[in-house]
Design a protein around this motif. Sequence first.
Motif, mmCIF file in Angstrom:
data_model
loop_
_atom_site.group_PDB
_atom_site.id
_atom_site.type_symbol
_atom_site.label_atom_id
_atom_site.label_comp_id
_atom_site.label_asym_id
_atom_site.label_seq_id
_atom_site.Cartn_x
_atom_site.Cartn_y
_atom_site.Cartn_z
ATOM 1 N N HIS A 207 0.672 -1.247 -0.237
ATOM 2 C CA HIS A 207 -0.067 0.006 -0.225
ATOM 3 C C HIS A 207 0.840 1.225 0.066
ATOM 4 C CE1 HIS A 207 -3.103 -2.837 0.818
ATOM 5 N NE2 HIS A 207 -3.995 -1.842 0.491
ATOM 6 N N GLY A 208 2.328 1.123 0.361
ATOM 7 C CA GLY A 208 3.097 2.385 0.133
ATOM 8 C C GLY A 208 4.183 2.133 -0.791
ATOM 9 N N ALA A 209 3.825 1.276 -2.032
ATOM 10 C CA ALA A 209 5.000 0.894 -2.660
ATOM 11 C C ALA A 209 5.192 2.055 -3.623
ATOM 12 C CB ALA A 209 4.190 -0.253 -3.671
ATOM 13 N N MET A 210 4.186 2.986 -3.735
ATOM 14 C CA MET A 210 4.444 4.235 -4.545
ATOM 15 C C MET A 210 3.690 5.330 -4.004
ATOM 16 S SD MET A 210 2.711 3.421 -8.114
ATOM 17 C CE MET A 210 3.445 1.704 -8.274
ATOM 18 N N GLY A 211 4.127 6.751 -4.125
ATOM 19 C CA GLY A 211 3.549 7.846 -3.818
ATOM 20 C C GLY A 211 2.108 7.952 -4.301
ATOM 21 N N PRO A 212 1.061 8.586 -3.544
ATOM 22 C CA PRO A 212 -0.343 8.715 -4.024
ATOM 23 C C PRO A 212 -0.526 9.171 -5.538
ATOM 24 C CG PRO A 212 0.035 9.374 -1.800
ATOM 25 C CD PRO A 212 1.164 9.209 -2.483
ATOM 26 N N GLY A 213 0.369 10.372 -5.597
ATOM 27 C CA GLY A 213 0.277 11.105 -7.068
ATOM 28 C C GLY A 213 0.621 10.150 -8.180
ATOM 29 N N ARG A 214 1.886 9.213 -7.854
ATOM 30 C CA ARG A 214 2.085 8.326 -8.927
ATOM 31 C C ARG A 214 1.403 7.094 -9.282
ATOM 32 N NH1 ARG A 214 7.329 4.574 -8.247
ATOM 33 N NH2 ARG A 214 7.151 3.271 -10.088
ATOM 34 N N ALA A 215 0.615 6.950 -7.977
ATOM 35 C CA ALA A 215 -0.353 5.732 -8.282
ATOM 36 C C ALA A 215 -1.496 6.306 -9.098
ATOM 37 C CB ALA A 215 -0.676 5.306 -6.887
ATOM 38 N N LEU A 216 -1.976 7.307 -8.819
ATOM 39 C CA LEU A 216 -3.361 7.929 -9.394
ATOM 40 C C LEU A 216 -3.000 8.176 -10.872
ATOM 41 C CD1 LEU A 216 -4.587 10.481 -7.023
ATOM 42 C CD2 LEU A 216 -5.480 8.195 -7.337
ATOM 43 N N ARG A 217 -1.593 8.552 -11.079
ATOM 44 C CA ARG A 217 -1.211 8.714 -12.700
ATOM 45 C C ARG A 217 -1.562 7.370 -13.422
ATOM 46 N NH1 ARG A 217 2.199 12.441 -10.430
ATOM 47 N NH2 ARG A 217 4.064 10.891 -10.412
ATOM 48 N N ALA A 218 -0.828 6.216 -12.859
ATOM 49 C CA ALA A 218 -0.760 4.885 -13.298
ATOM 50 C C ALA A 218 -2.255 4.382 -13.364
ATOM 51 C CB ALA A 218 0.052 4.075 -12.314
ATOM 52 N N TYR A 219 -3.087 4.774 -12.339
ATOM 53 C CA TYR A 219 -4.403 4.463 -12.549
ATOM 54 C C TYR A 219 -5.395 5.099 -13.393
ATOM 55 C CZ TYR A 219 -8.900 3.479 -10.199
ATOM 56 O OH TYR A 219 -10.211 3.257 -10.107
ATOM 57 N N ARG A 220 -4.716 6.133 -13.918
ATOM 58 C CA ARG A 220 -5.575 7.128 -14.928
ATOM 59 C C ARG A 220 -6.415 6.183 -16.203
ATOM 60 N NH1 ARG A 220 -2.708 12.145 -16.212
ATOM 61 N NH2 ARG A 220 -2.773 12.273 -14.293
ATOM 62 N N PRO A 221 -5.624 5.502 -16.815
ATOM 63 C CA PRO A 221 -6.265 4.804 -17.883
ATOM 64 C C PRO A 221 -7.336 3.527 -17.351
ATOM 65 C CG PRO A 221 -3.600 4.534 -17.975
ATOM 66 C CD PRO A 221 -3.989 5.063 -16.758
ATOM 67 N N VAL A 222 -6.890 3.025 -16.363
ATOM 68 C CA VAL A 222 -7.890 2.326 -15.709
ATOM 69 C C VAL A 222 -9.468 2.958 -15.461
ATOM 70 C CG1 VAL A 222 -8.670 0.476 -13.879
ATOM 71 C CG2 VAL A 222 -6.255 0.805 -14.674
ATOM 72 N N TRP A 223 -9.033 4.163 -14.875
ATOM 73 C CA TRP A 223 -10.088 4.804 -14.793
ATOM 74 C C TRP A 223 -10.990 5.312 -15.864
ATOM 75 C CZ3 TRP A 223 -13.318 6.919 -10.761
ATOM 76 C CH2 TRP A 223 -14.077 8.198 -11.197
ATOM 77 N N ARG A 224 -10.229 5.623 -17.021
ATOM 78 C CA ARG A 224 -10.995 5.939 -18.181
ATOM 79 C C ARG A 224 -11.812 4.825 -18.868
ATOM 80 N NH1 ARG A 224 -6.230 9.372 -19.410
ATOM 81 N NH2 ARG A 224 -5.546 7.506 -20.676
ATOM 82 N N GLU A 225 -11.035 3.547 -18.494
ATOM 83 C CA GLU A 225 -11.479 2.548 -19.509
ATOM 84 C C GLU A 225 -12.707 1.661 -19.052
ATOM 85 O OE1 GLU A 225 -10.154 -1.968 -21.144
ATOM 86 O OE2 GLU A 225 -8.544 -0.560 -20.344
ATOM 87 N N GLN A 226 -12.663 1.618 -17.460
ATOM 88 C CA GLN A 226 -13.530 0.873 -16.664
ATOM 89 C C GLN A 226 -14.245 1.494 -15.478
ATOM 90 O OE1 GLN A 226 -11.890 -2.978 -14.990
ATOM 91 N NE2 GLN A 226 -10.522 -2.708 -16.774
ATOM 92 N N SER A 227 -13.202 2.089 -14.707
ATOM 93 C CA SER A 227 -13.727 2.368 -13.107
ATOM 94 C C SER A 227 -14.646 3.265 -13.233
ATOM 95 C CB SER A 227 -12.659 2.746 -12.434
ATOM 96 O OG SER A 227 -11.610 1.733 -12.447
ATOM 97 N N ALA A 228 -14.793 4.409 -14.194
ATOM 98 C CA ALA A 228 -15.719 5.190 -14.083
ATOM 99 C C ALA A 228 -16.856 5.050 -14.356
ATOM 100 C CB ALA A 228 -15.303 6.608 -15.365
ATOM 101 N N TRP A 229 -16.998 4.134 -15.229
ATOM 102 C CA TRP A 229 -18.635 3.756 -15.584
ATOM 103 C C TRP A 229 -18.888 2.682 -14.641
ATOM 104 C CZ3 TRP A 229 -21.371 6.122 -18.820
ATOM 105 C CH2 TRP A 229 -20.410 6.867 -19.954
ATOM 106 N N THR A 230 -17.888 1.820 -13.863
ATOM 107 C CA THR A 230 -18.248 0.924 -12.982
ATOM 108 C C THR A 230 -18.690 1.713 -11.754
ATOM 109 O OG1 THR A 230 -16.697 -0.471 -13.926
ATOM 110 C CG2 THR A 230 -17.500 -0.933 -11.475
ATOM 111 N N LEU A 231 -17.896 3.025 -11.417
ATOM 112 C CA LEU A 231 -18.286 3.880 -10.171
ATOM 113 C C LEU A 231 -19.730 4.520 -10.470
ATOM 114 C CD1 LEU A 231 -17.586 5.170 -7.560
ATOM 115 C CD2 LEU A 231 -16.716 7.110 -9.026
#
Length: 430
Positions: A207-231
Amino acid sequence: MAEAQVAEQRPATGRIQRLGSVLGRFGLASLSSAIVSVSHLAVQLFSIHHLGTSAIGTLAFLLVIIQFGYGLSNALVSTPYTIAVNQGEEADARRFDFFFPVNLLLAASQGLLCAAIAWATASPAAALLFGLAGTFSLIRWFGRSNAYAHHAPMRAARSDLAYAGTILIGLTIAMRTGASLPAIGGMLVAASLIGMLPFGLAFLRRHGAMGPGRALRAYRPVWREQSAWTLVGVLSTEATSNSHSYIVTLLAGPTAFAPIAVGMLFFRPVNVCITALTQLERPRMTRAVARGDHGAAIKSERMFMAALVMLWLGTCVVAAIVLEFFPGLILKPTLDHQAVVLAVGLCALLSLVQCVQTPMSVMTQARRAFRPLAAQSLRSCGVGVVAVTLIVLGADPVLSIGGVVLSQLVMMLGIWRLDRQWRRTQQAEG
């Protein structure tokens, strides 16, 4: 004559084998999830006999929020992570470490929400402890999802058993010493911490493998493809499934919500098992769809539904026995007995619709049809919020559960149409 007897025995043998297959496949996940549900049921039964009516409603509402957090975790973290690591046979899980810091942010957000609710409806001590309980519960929940995603169900089962055992030990002590709402929050904190032990320190460190900013940047494609609609789907589904919880508590207060909360008690095991079995079955469906084995995916969907309906039937039998022969377990003089019985009946109907709907919804997610699923959820959400609000303003708040049943039926029929269309497409192509 002998041949006729053999022919008659074959269908019966086949049915027994299918039943055994369902029980064997879902037995471990169902048993451990059911034990967690029993522990939560014991907590609420304890609250009925040891807390005031307002505190009963507050505790039930906080447990609804924590359950909602499980749905958010499934939408934003657990489902995308499961799909990511099951898309290929040799997926490198370390490529997806960014999910862990995102999960930590989500858990902290839920903790703050639980703390705010407990502060407004109870006390600062309750706010502190339920804030921690909300945070740790989501970290443990992602640990379970991680175990199922990597096909290690025993790890998740050990976590469930440790969690439930801690709660039951705490309640045993509280029955001798007495307990308040903050003390119940402390039990949930201890249970979540001990329930995380089977996942090991490596899981927590990630859970502390990387900083929150870097994690959110890596997560952005997942958000666009599936998480936004799933949310969108989860938020609208939550508004559909639990709109009565939020609207009754907001407009009429925790005391008015108490009979509904007691009626919901019986079907909490079904709700928890629905969520837990979804974690177990989603990787199987996703992998089957990804490799083009649509027959296996459909078989998984049917077995999932059969397991949930059997669980629902058993729960209804238990509810009927308790209401008829042991009403003192859940009823107290300050509660309206008729209102509770009506709430149990409406909750049974609602739970049946959810048991039929969920496997089709998980199949739709496995096909990555997040946008049409979200559209169906939004449509039913509108129906539910309007129906529940009108009922609360003009009738007995307990009847608001009927508005939720109506909205869930709209949702179920919409997903059923999506499922039928997909099956027709597969039959045409196959």
